[in-house]
Design a protein around this motif. Sequence first.
Motif, PDB file in Angstrom:
ATOM      1  N   GLU A  16       0.575   6.963   0.882  1.00 35.54           N
ATOM      2  CA  GLU A  16       0.424   5.783  -0.191  1.00 35.54           C
ATOM      3  C   GLU A  16       1.594   4.392  -0.091  1.00 35.54           C
ATOM      4  O   GLU A  16       1.302   3.404  -0.449  1.00 35.54           O
ATOM      5  CB  GLU A  16       0.415   6.203  -1.617  1.00 35.54           C
ATOM      6  CG  GLU A  16       1.805   6.703  -2.258  1.00 35.54           C
ATOM      7  CD  GLU A  16       1.822   7.408  -3.487  1.00 35.54           C
ATOM      8  OE1 GLU A  16       0.832   7.190  -4.417  1.00 35.54           O
ATOM      9  OE2 GLU A  16       2.684   8.176  -3.682  1.00 35.54           O
ATOM     10  N   ASP A  39       0.355  11.613  -1.480  1.00 37.49           N
ATOM     11  CA  ASP A  39       1.817  11.010  -1.741  1.00 37.49           C
ATOM     12  C   ASP A  39       2.664  11.728  -0.790  1.00 37.49           C
ATOM     13  O   ASP A  39       2.296  12.612   0.164  1.00 37.49           O
ATOM     14  CB  ASP A  39       1.735  11.436  -3.336  1.00 37.49           C
ATOM     15  CG  ASP A  39       1.853  13.041  -3.850  1.00 37.49           C
ATOM     16  OD1 ASP A  39       1.774  13.742  -2.667  1.00 37.49           O
ATOM     17  OD2 ASP A  39       1.525  13.333  -4.729  1.00 37.49           O
ATOM     18  N   LYS A  93      -1.178   1.927  -1.652  1.00 47.39           N
ATOM     19  CA  LYS A  93      -1.247   2.439  -3.053  1.00 47.39           C
ATOM     20  C   LYS A  93      -1.676   1.002  -4.066  1.00 47.39           C
ATOM     21  O   LYS A  93      -2.272   1.100  -5.009  1.00 47.39           O
ATOM     22  CB  LYS A  93      -0.154   2.888  -3.472  1.00 47.39           C
ATOM     23  CG  LYS A  93       0.991   2.143  -3.737  1.00 47.39           C
ATOM     24  CD  LYS A  93       2.325   2.895  -4.070  1.00 47.39           C
ATOM     25  CE  LYS A  93       3.558   2.438  -3.962  1.00 47.39           C
ATOM     26  NZ  LYS A  93       4.702   3.261  -4.353  1.00 47.39           N
ATOM     27  N   THR A  98      -8.558   4.881  -6.539  1.00 46.60           N
ATOM     28  CA  THR A  98      -8.066   6.303  -6.975  1.00 46.60           C
ATOM     29  C   THR A  98      -8.866   7.190  -7.567  1.00 46.60           C
ATOM     30  O   THR A  98      -8.708   8.510  -7.662  1.00 46.60           O
ATOM     31  CB  THR A  98      -6.961   5.969  -8.105  1.00 46.60           C
ATOM     32  OG1 THR A  98      -7.378   5.063  -9.124  1.00 46.60           O
ATOM     33  CG2 THR A  98      -5.903   5.242  -7.451  1.00 46.60           C
TER      34      THR A  98
END
Length: 151
Positions: A16, A39, A93, A98
Motif C-alpha cells: 500500500e 499492508d 493506498k 478498499t
Amino acid sequence: MKVREIMTEPVIVINEDETLEEAAGLMLDKNIGGLPVVDGDGTLVGIITESDFAAKEHAIPFSRIYAPRLFGKWMSKEGVEKAYEAARRIKVKQIMTTAVVTVEEDDLLAEAINKMLDHHVHRVPVVRDGSPIGMISRHDLLKLIVNRIEE
C-alpha cells in the motif's frame, strides 16, 4: 469445480505504500490488469486496477457540469496530463479500492463468477486467512473452454 483449480498463482501483489508509478510498472512488466494491495503484514487491504489509472468523466456534485476525475481529484481537461506526472508521488493506498470482493480457494467457481457479475468486477483476489494467495479473472475463465475441449 473449485476456485483453486482455475486461479492464477502465485499472486503478484503490491504494498500500500508503493507509488502509482511502481504499481503501473509492475502491471506493465507482468502484463496484468490489477494488483491486490497488502499492508506490511501481507494482509489484503485493497485492490488497484487499470481502470484506477483512467480519467473518468463524472458529474460535479450539485451541478449539471461533467469534468474529469483522476486519482480521486477533480481537474480541468488540461490538467489531466499534469495529474499523470504527479502520479509518480501518489501512494497506492490513496486511490486503491478498499471494498474488495474476494473468494477463498475452496469456494465453488460458480460462486466466484456470480460475485464478479454481481459486483461488476473483472478480477477477484483469492484469499487464505486474509492474505492473497491467487487471483481469478475473466482471462482465467478462458481456461474452462480449453479444458473442456481437451477432455
